[in-house]
Design an enzyme around this catalytic site. Structure first.
Site, short mmCIF file in Angstrom:
data_model
loop_
_atom_site.label_atom_id
_atom_site.label_comp_id
_atom_site.label_asym_id
_atom_site.label_seq_id
_atom_site.Cartn_x
_atom_site.Cartn_y
_atom_site.Cartn_z
N PHE A 1 66.56 -39.49 93.59
CA PHE A 1 65.60 -38.49 93.10
C PHE A 1 65.82 -38.22 91.62
O PHE A 1 64.88 -38.27 90.82
CB PHE A 1 65.74 -37.19 93.92
CG PHE A 1 64.82 -36.09 93.48
CD1 PHE A 1 63.44 -36.26 93.54
CD2 PHE A 1 65.31 -34.88 93.01
CE1 PHE A 1 62.57 -35.25 93.13
CE2 PHE A 1 64.46 -33.86 92.60
CZ PHE A 1 63.08 -34.05 92.66
N ASP B 1 68.39 -40.15 102.28
CA ASP B 1 68.19 -38.74 101.94
C ASP B 1 69.15 -37.89 102.79
O ASP B 1 69.11 -37.99 104.02
CB ASP B 1 66.72 -38.38 102.23
CG ASP B 1 66.37 -37.01 101.71
OD1 ASP B 1 67.16 -36.06 101.92
OD2 ASP B 1 65.31 -36.88 101.07
N VAL B 2 69.96 -37.05 102.15
CA VAL B 2 70.98 -36.30 102.90
C VAL B 2 70.40 -35.26 103.84
O VAL B 2 71.13 -34.73 104.68
CB VAL B 2 72.01 -35.59 101.98
CG1 VAL B 2 72.94 -36.57 101.32
CG2 VAL B 2 71.33 -34.67 101.00
N LYS C 1 66.31 -27.33 100.72
CA LYS C 1 66.57 -28.14 101.92
C LYS C 1 67.75 -29.07 101.69
O LYS C 1 68.62 -29.23 102.54
CB LYS C 1 65.33 -29.01 102.22
CG LYS C 1 64.52 -28.54 103.41
CD LYS C 1 63.27 -29.37 103.56
CE LYS C 1 63.50 -30.69 104.27
NZ LYS C 1 62.24 -31.46 104.39
N THR C 2 67.76 -29.70 100.51
CA THR C 2 68.85 -30.64 100.20
C THR C 2 70.19 -29.92 100.20
O THR C 2 71.17 -30.39 100.77
CB THR C 2 68.60 -31.30 98.83
OG1 THR C 2 67.43 -32.10 98.93
CG2 THR C 2 69.77 -32.17 98.40
N TYR D 1 67.70 -23.28 93.87
CA TYR D 1 69.00 -23.89 93.56
C TYR D 1 70.14 -22.90 93.83
O TYR D 1 71.07 -23.19 94.58
CB TYR D 1 69.00 -24.34 92.10
CG TYR D 1 70.25 -25.06 91.66
CD1 TYR D 1 70.49 -26.38 92.04
CD2 TYR D 1 71.19 -24.44 90.82
CE1 TYR D 1 71.63 -27.06 91.62
CE2 TYR D 1 72.32 -25.12 90.39
CZ TYR D 1 72.54 -26.42 90.78
OH TYR D 1 73.66 -27.10 90.36
N THR E 1 78.45 -29.07 82.85
CA THR E 1 79.22 -30.29 82.58
C THR E 1 78.28 -31.35 81.99
O THR E 1 77.12 -31.44 82.37
CB THR E 1 79.86 -30.78 83.89
OG1 THR E 1 80.72 -29.73 84.36
CG2 THR E 1 80.67 -32.04 83.69
P1 NAD Z 1 72.36 -35.41 88.97
O1 NAD Z 1 70.97 -34.91 89.13
O2 NAD Z 1 72.62 -36.44 87.94
O3 NAD Z 1 72.93 -35.95 90.35
C1 NAD Z 1 72.47 -35.52 91.60
C2 NAD Z 1 72.33 -36.74 92.51
O4 NAD Z 1 71.91 -36.31 93.82
C3 NAD Z 1 71.26 -37.72 92.01
O5 NAD Z 1 71.75 -39.03 92.02
C4 NAD Z 1 70.11 -37.54 92.99
O6 NAD Z 1 69.30 -38.69 93.12
C5 NAD Z 1 70.87 -37.20 94.26
N1 NAD Z 1 70.06 -36.48 95.25
C6 NAD Z 1 69.25 -35.40 95.04
N2 NAD Z 1 68.67 -35.04 96.20
C7 NAD Z 1 69.13 -35.89 97.15
C8 NAD Z 1 68.90 -36.03 98.54
N3 NAD Z 1 68.07 -35.21 99.20
N4 NAD Z 1 69.52 -37.03 99.20
C9 NAD Z 1 70.36 -37.88 98.57
N5 NAD Z 1 70.61 -37.80 97.24
C10 NAD Z 1 70.01 -36.81 96.55
O7 NAD Z 1 73.24 -34.11 88.72
P2 NAD Z 1 74.81 -33.95 88.45
O8 NAD Z 1 74.95 -33.17 87.21
O9 NAD Z 1 75.52 -35.25 88.59
O10 NAD Z 1 75.21 -32.99 89.65
C11 NAD Z 1 75.95 -33.44 90.78
C12 NAD Z 1 76.28 -32.22 91.66
O11 NAD Z 1 77.09 -31.30 90.91
C13 NAD Z 1 75.03 -31.45 92.09
O12 NAD Z 1 75.19 -31.03 93.42
C14 NAD Z 1 75.01 -30.26 91.16
O13 NAD Z 1 74.38 -29.13 91.74
C15 NAD Z 1 76.50 -30.02 90.93
N6 NAD Z 1 76.72 -29.29 89.66
C16 NAD Z 1 76.55 -29.94 88.46
C17 NAD Z 1 76.73 -29.24 87.28
C18 NAD Z 1 76.58 -29.88 85.92
O14 NAD Z 1 76.67 -29.17 84.92
N7 NAD Z 1 76.38 -31.18 85.79
C19 NAD Z 1 77.08 -27.88 87.32
C20 NAD Z 1 77.21 -27.27 88.54
C21 NAD Z 1 77.06 -28.00 89.73
#
Ligand code: NAD
Ligand code: UDP
Length: 324
Positions: free
Chosen positions: A36, A58-59, A91-92, A145, A175
């Site tokens: 996604f 899809d999770v 949902k995710t 979210y 991050t």
């Molecule tokens: P990102 O969007 O690059 O990665 C999220 C990944 O989840 C993507 O590869 C996307 O395709 C996948 N995804 C989304 N919905 C999905 C589904 N239904 N089924 C399977 N895959 C799905 O974001 P990120 O920055 O790498 O974040 C990774 C995790 O860390 C997330 O859960 C995010 O909430 C959490 N997080 C990130 C930050 C940050 O600053 N980067 C801060 C707090 C929390």
């Protein structure tokens, strides 16, 4: 025996770094992602590794497999993406977490969950310690979210208490780093891409809101340290803190206004012809954010090592190629 790890959302920004590190540590790594917001480009170089598997899934749909540990990262993280399809986002967060926890319950896998500083909402306590319960709008644009992540934490807490699932959570503060998507929409990738392309730098509001930015390597260090801990030690540590459930803030406490970030980005790209432009502040945008990381320091003996200036410079180097 080789340990088997599953990373949901492993084709995303953080997941792709984690996958690389776990492979380096000798694990068999399976990445599950529906692409996604993630992309196969982040994991192309891992595809030839015989210990690496990619599953397009899809999770929110149940899945099965025998793993020693499951890292739950699946969820869009950038406000523009998680607001694109808000029902899918919540949902995710919830169903994805549920499916991970059910799998862990049946297979005795250890679970790591990526929670977020967003569970504190627009905080009234600064900096934010784990004991703060937050200030979150339940019906706003960010709620899909924030509330999804809060519900996921609750699920983790209840599976840990009721079924004794070994769950560990990190509340990640902003991050950044290589492998962020150039159109990710979050502030660091936006500013760098805009500056590289000589486009206006889009500063929302007056730029006085603050964030604390953590370089991705520091986060992955903390994740690995936490997941390597003996379950008894984890339990004892959080029981002694009267928390019961293992959850810890991980971020870099260096706090900057978004205007300072824009200025630092332009300072590092002196050839850019971009100018700062002011645009409306999105609704419910938190005014201040900074982690209290005392608990992580005590638990993991960890501290972030990469200052913003250095991390920005490494990220700019990555985006120079992505911008081509
Ligand atoms: P990102 O969007 O690059 O990665 C999220 C990944 O989840 C993507 O590869 C996307 O395709 C996948 N995804 C989304 N919905 C999905 C589904 N239904 N089924 C399977 N895959 C799905 O974001 P990120 O920055 O790498 O974040 C990774 C995790 O860390 C997330 O859960 C995010 O909430 C959490 N997080 C990130 C930050 C940050 O600053 N980067 C801060 C707090 C929390
Ligand atoms: N922001 C900005 N310009 C952009 C993108 C974001 O000024 O092009 C601001 C946004 O309003 C917020 C901060 O930068 O105050 C961090 O936004 P981001 O989307 O990276 O993450 P958030 O912490 O809000 O989830």
């Amino acid at each position: 025996m080789t340990k088997k790890s599953l990373i949901t959302g492993g084709a995303g920004f953080i997941g792709s770094h984690l996958a690389r590190r776990l492979l380096e540590a000798g694990r068999e790594v399976t990445v599950m992602d529906n692409l996604f917001t993630g992309t196969k480009a982040n994991i192309y170089d891992l595809m030839d590794n015989p210990r690496f598997t990619f599953i397009l899934h899809d999770v929110t749909q149940p899945f099965w497999g025998q793993f020693d540990e499951v890292y739950n990262l699946a969820c869009p993280a950038s406000p523009i993406h998680y607001q694109r399809n808000p029902v899918e986002t919540i949902k995710t967060s919830f169903l994805g977490m549920m499916n991970v926890l059910e799998l862990a319950l049946k297979t005795k896998a250890r679970v790591f969950h990526t929670s977020t500083s967003e569970i504190y909402g627009d905080p009234n306590v600064h900096p934010q310690p784990e004991s703060y319960w937050g200030n979150v709008n339940t019906i706003g644009l960010r709620s899909c979210y924030d509330e999804g992540k809060r519900a996921a934490e609750t699920l983790c807490a209840d599976y840990a208490r009721e079924y004794n699932v070994d769950v560990r959570m990190i509340r990640i503060f902003n991050t950044y780093g290589p492998n962020m998507h150039p159109q990710d929409g979050r502030v660091i990738s936006n500013f760098i891409m805009q500056a590289l392309k000589n486009k206006p730098i889009t500063l929302y509001g007056d730029g006085s809101q603050t964030r604390s930015f953590q370089y991705v390597d520091d986060l992955v260090n903390a994740i690995q340290l936490f997941m390597a801990m003996d379950p008894k030690k984890v339990k004892a540590f959080f029981a002694q803190k009267d928390m019961g459930v293992p959850v810890v803030n991980v971020g870099n406490p260096g706090e900057y206004t978004i205007k300072q970030l824009a200025e630092e980005t332009l300072r590092q790209l002196p050839e850019s012809r971009s100018q700062i432009t002011f645009q409306p502040l999105p609704k419910d945008d938190p005014k201040r954010r900074k982690p209290d990381i005392a608990l992580a320091q005590e638990l993991l003996g960890w501290t972030p090592e990469v200052p913003l200036r250095e991390g920005l410079s490494r990220t700019i180097a990555y985006f120079r190629n992505a911008a081509l």
